[in-house]
Design a protein around this motif. Structure first.
Motif, mmCIF file in Angstrom:
data_model
loop_
_atom_site.group_PDB
_atom_site.id
_atom_site.type_symbol
_atom_site.label_atom_id
_atom_site.label_comp_id
_atom_site.label_asym_id
_atom_site.label_seq_id
_atom_site.Cartn_x
_atom_site.Cartn_y
_atom_site.Cartn_z
ATOM 1 N N PHE A 1 -13.654 -13.342 -80.736
ATOM 2 C CA PHE A 1 -13.018 -12.106 -80.297
ATOM 3 C C PHE A 1 -13.227 -11.895 -78.798
ATOM 4 O O PHE A 1 -13.042 -10.799 -78.282
ATOM 5 C CB PHE A 1 -13.604 -10.912 -81.067
ATOM 6 N N SER A 2 -13.606 -12.944 -78.110
ATOM 7 C CA SER A 2 -14.016 -12.814 -76.715
ATOM 8 C C SER A 2 -12.834 -12.890 -75.759
ATOM 9 O O SER A 2 -11.714 -13.248 -76.126
ATOM 10 C CB SER A 2 -15.019 -13.920 -76.372
ATOM 11 N N LYS A 3 -13.133 -12.564 -74.499
ATOM 12 C CA LYS A 3 -12.173 -12.761 -73.422
ATOM 13 C C LYS A 3 -12.307 -14.207 -72.944
ATOM 14 O O LYS A 3 -13.077 -14.994 -73.489
ATOM 15 C CB LYS A 3 -12.466 -11.786 -72.287
ATOM 16 N N THR A 4 -11.574 -14.540 -71.892
ATOM 17 C CA THR A 4 -11.663 -15.885 -71.348
ATOM 18 C C THR A 4 -11.447 -15.824 -69.846
ATOM 19 O O THR A 4 -11.313 -14.732 -69.272
ATOM 20 C CB THR A 4 -10.649 -16.825 -72.032
ATOM 21 N N ASP A 5 -11.411 -16.973 -69.198
ATOM 22 C CA ASP A 5 -11.266 -16.953 -67.734
ATOM 23 C C ASP A 5 -9.822 -16.674 -67.338
ATOM 24 O O ASP A 5 -8.910 -16.629 -68.171
ATOM 25 C CB ASP A 5 -11.774 -18.262 -67.131
ATOM 26 N N SER A 6 -9.615 -16.492 -66.054
ATOM 27 C CA SER A 6 -8.301 -16.061 -65.561
ATOM 28 C C SER A 6 -7.217 -17.100 -65.800
ATOM 29 O O SER A 6 -6.055 -16.744 -66.081
ATOM 30 C CB SER A 6 -8.384 -15.729 -64.070
ATOM 31 N N PHE A 7 -7.561 -18.385 -65.721
ATOM 32 C CA PHE A 7 -6.526 -19.401 -65.937
ATOM 33 C C PHE A 7 -6.092 -19.441 -67.403
ATOM 34 O O PHE A 7 -4.891 -19.506 -67.693
ATOM 35 C CB PHE A 7 -7.012 -20.789 -65.503
ATOM 36 N N GLN A 8 -7.055 -19.398 -68.319
ATOM 37 C CA GLN A 8 -6.682 -19.394 -69.733
ATOM 38 C C GLN A 8 -5.883 -18.136 -70.064
ATOM 39 O O GLN A 8 -4.905 -18.196 -70.837
ATOM 40 C CB GLN A 8 -7.938 -19.469 -70.612
ATOM 41 N N THR A 9 -6.269 -17.010 -69.508
ATOM 42 C CA THR A 9 -5.518 -15.764 -69.719
ATOM 43 C C THR A 9 -4.082 -15.928 -69.256
ATOM 44 O O THR A 9 -3.136 -15.477 -69.918
ATOM 45 C CB THR A 9 -6.201 -14.604 -68.972
ATOM 46 N N PHE A 10 -3.914 -16.584 -68.120
ATOM 47 C CA PHE A 10 -2.567 -16.873 -67.608
ATOM 48 C C PHE A 10 -1.758 -17.659 -68.629
ATOM 49 O O PHE A 10 -0.568 -17.367 -68.861
ATOM 50 C CB PHE A 10 -2.676 -17.650 -66.297
ATOM 51 N N LEU A 11 -2.374 -18.633 -69.301
ATOM 52 C CA LEU A 11 -1.657 -19.432 -70.295
ATOM 53 C C LEU A 11 -1.228 -18.580 -71.492
ATOM 54 O O LEU A 11 -0.084 -18.690 -71.972
ATOM 55 C CB LEU A 11 -2.527 -20.599 -70.772
ATOM 56 N N TYR A 12 -2.130 -17.739 -71.999
ATOM 57 C CA TYR A 12 -1.761 -16.878 -73.124
ATOM 58 C C TYR A 12 -0.609 -15.947 -72.746
ATOM 59 O O TYR A 12 0.309 -15.704 -73.550
ATOM 60 C CB TYR A 12 -2.968 -16.057 -73.589
ATOM 61 N N ARG A 13 -0.635 -15.465 -71.538
ATOM 62 C CA ARG A 13 0.425 -14.547 -71.101
ATOM 63 C C ARG A 13 1.742 -15.280 -70.859
ATOM 64 O O ARG A 13 2.825 -14.700 -71.029
ATOM 65 C CB ARG A 13 -0.032 -13.772 -69.865
ATOM 66 N N GLN A 14 1.671 -16.544 -70.478
ATOM 67 C CA GLN A 14 2.885 -17.350 -70.407
ATOM 68 C C GLN A 14 3.499 -17.511 -71.791
ATOM 69 O O GLN A 14 4.715 -17.425 -71.964
ATOM 70 C CB GLN A 14 2.556 -18.732 -69.820
ATOM 71 N N ALA A 15 2.662 -17.750 -72.783
ATOM 72 C CA ALA A 15 3.163 -17.937 -74.153
ATOM 73 C C ALA A 15 3.911 -16.708 -74.629
ATOM 74 O O ALA A 15 5.034 -16.808 -75.152
ATOM 75 C CB ALA A 15 2.001 -18.262 -75.095
ATOM 76 N N ILE A 16 3.327 -15.518 -74.467
ATOM 77 C CA ILE A 16 3.970 -14.308 -74.991
ATOM 78 C C ILE A 16 5.186 -13.905 -74.155
ATOM 79 O O ILE A 16 6.194 -13.451 -74.708
ATOM 80 C CB ILE A 16 2.962 -13.140 -75.098
ATOM 81 N N SER A 17 5.117 -14.079 -72.857
ATOM 82 C CA SER A 17 6.243 -13.653 -72.015
ATOM 83 C C SER A 17 7.448 -14.563 -72.164
ATOM 84 O O SER A 17 8.593 -14.131 -71.968
ATOM 85 C CB SER A 17 5.809 -13.597 -70.543
#
Length: 377
Positions: free
Chosen positions: A188-204
């Protein structure tokens, strides 16, 4: 030759028709669905192999002539495998450690390994000819601790391709209309900025997202099977990572989130994709087994090490701008895929050599004709 090995590791979970909770399922998978890949490989590659649990009960061990540990990133500063050494010490069987890796934040760092883990490594060293490590960095770490009988093989998961080698479809013309991707986050954790960027690419961009250890996200995908209410901490976690409202994330994950607890389901899905990219080594391996072009975005010492020895196509995370949409086509490299196909026989032969050196009999459909003397019954 050892003909009836007990393969101890995380195995796949048949969820069809079962009512196991998300937490129970992920616990069975060692909190990461990718773990089943290397256990599945050893069960197929080794002649007469059967699965065994880490309990190593006398009933499980009975009738087996060797214990094979399907290892992961066990050489680190936070895990202590003294409990496993305790259980193995009670047996008299040879013990083989296959695919063990060192976990470090960068390729120069030598982790401070716990005494219990060192005791396990010394036990295996005493009971086998050599240890199979995921790469040269892991060998260097083990040698620093006095474990010198180590052979760099890579992870056994890629052996699932089989002796005929990679599918010709890897080198077909590629399209990017049916891509899938993966990123790295746990629980349930957060992650670093690059991985966050990837998740946001997937949803957008509504790209299929293969999940392995993102338990918060997996709750959304599996809730229709389990009937569980979504944990509040899951909603908080996904909103923070995807940068969107919980309802929007839920809609995305239901439509585009993918999680596999059975190996063959994972491979069958990958066969339907045109290209796969992301930071998960076993997500990338699943694509390559299926014959789907892929690129691993390397982001730590573990992924760099494994990609190097297994010849997996890579892109370095530092080379991907995060201020714009990813140019997916630019991640594809036909030249690297050709090199992967070319190198595969060396990787495959390296594992067969390791098995032969340790007298582990390989299943007939994994032996090569020119090795019939090495692997004669």
């Amino acid at each position: 030759m050892f003909r009836n090995a007990l393969v101890v590791g995380v195995r796949q979970v048949n969820q069809h028709g079962e009512a196991a909770t998300v937490e129970q399922t992920m616990l069975s998978l060692g909190q990461n669905t990718g773990n089943m890949m290397f256990t599945q490989s050893l069960l197929r590659v080794l002649h007469g192999a059967k699965w065994g649990s880490f309990a190593l009960s006398p009933e499980e061990i009975e009738g087996h002539d060797a214990i094979v540990l399907a290892a992961a990133n066990w050489v680190n500063h936070f895990d202590d495998f003294g409990w496993l050494a305790d259980r193995l010490e009670k047996t008299k069987l040879p013990v083989f450690l296959i695919g063990v890796g060192a976990q470090a934040s960068n390729s120069e760092e030598i982790p401070n390994v716990t005494e219990g883990t060192l005791r396990l490594l010394r036990l295996v060293q005493d009971r086998s000819v050599s240890i199979s490590a995921r790469g040269t960095f892991s060998c260097e770490v083990l040698e620093r601790y006095g474990i010198t009988n180590v052979h760099p093989t890579g992870c056994p998961s890629l052996m699932l391709i089989g002796r005929d080698g990679p599918s010709p479809s890897l080198l077909n013309d590629v399209g990017f209309d049916a891509c899938c991707m993966h990123a790295t986050r746990h629980g349930f954790s957060k992650t670093d900025s690059f991985q966050t960027f990837l998740y946001r690419q997937a949803i957008s961009r509504n790209i299929d997202l293969v999940l392995q250890s993102e338990i918060a996200d997996i709750h959304y995908i599996m809730q229709h099977r389990t009937g569980e209410a979504l944990p509040e901490k899951a909603e908080q976690a996904v909103m923070a990572v995807y940068g969107a409202a919980a309802g929007q994330v839920e809609d995305f994950l239901i439509r585009h989130g993918r999680v596999f607890t059975l190996y063959q389901d994972w491979i069958d899905y990958m066969k339907q994709r045109s290209f796969c990219f992301g930071t998960r080594i076993h997500g990338t391996v699943a694509a390559l087994i299926a014959g789907t072009p892929a690129a691993l975005i390397v982001h730590d010492s573990r992924t760099v090490e494994m990609a190097d020895i297994m010849g997996v196509p890579i892109v370095r995370w530092q080379d991907i701008p995060c201020d714009r949409d990813i140019d997916i086509a630019a991640l594809y490299s036909r030249a690297q895929l050709q090199e992967f196909v070319k190198k595969f026989s060396g990787y495959y032969d390296g594992f067969l050599d390791y098995m032969a050196r340790n007298a582990l009999l390989v299943a007939g459909n994994y032996r090569e004709a020119d090795r019939r003397i090495l692997y004669a019954s």
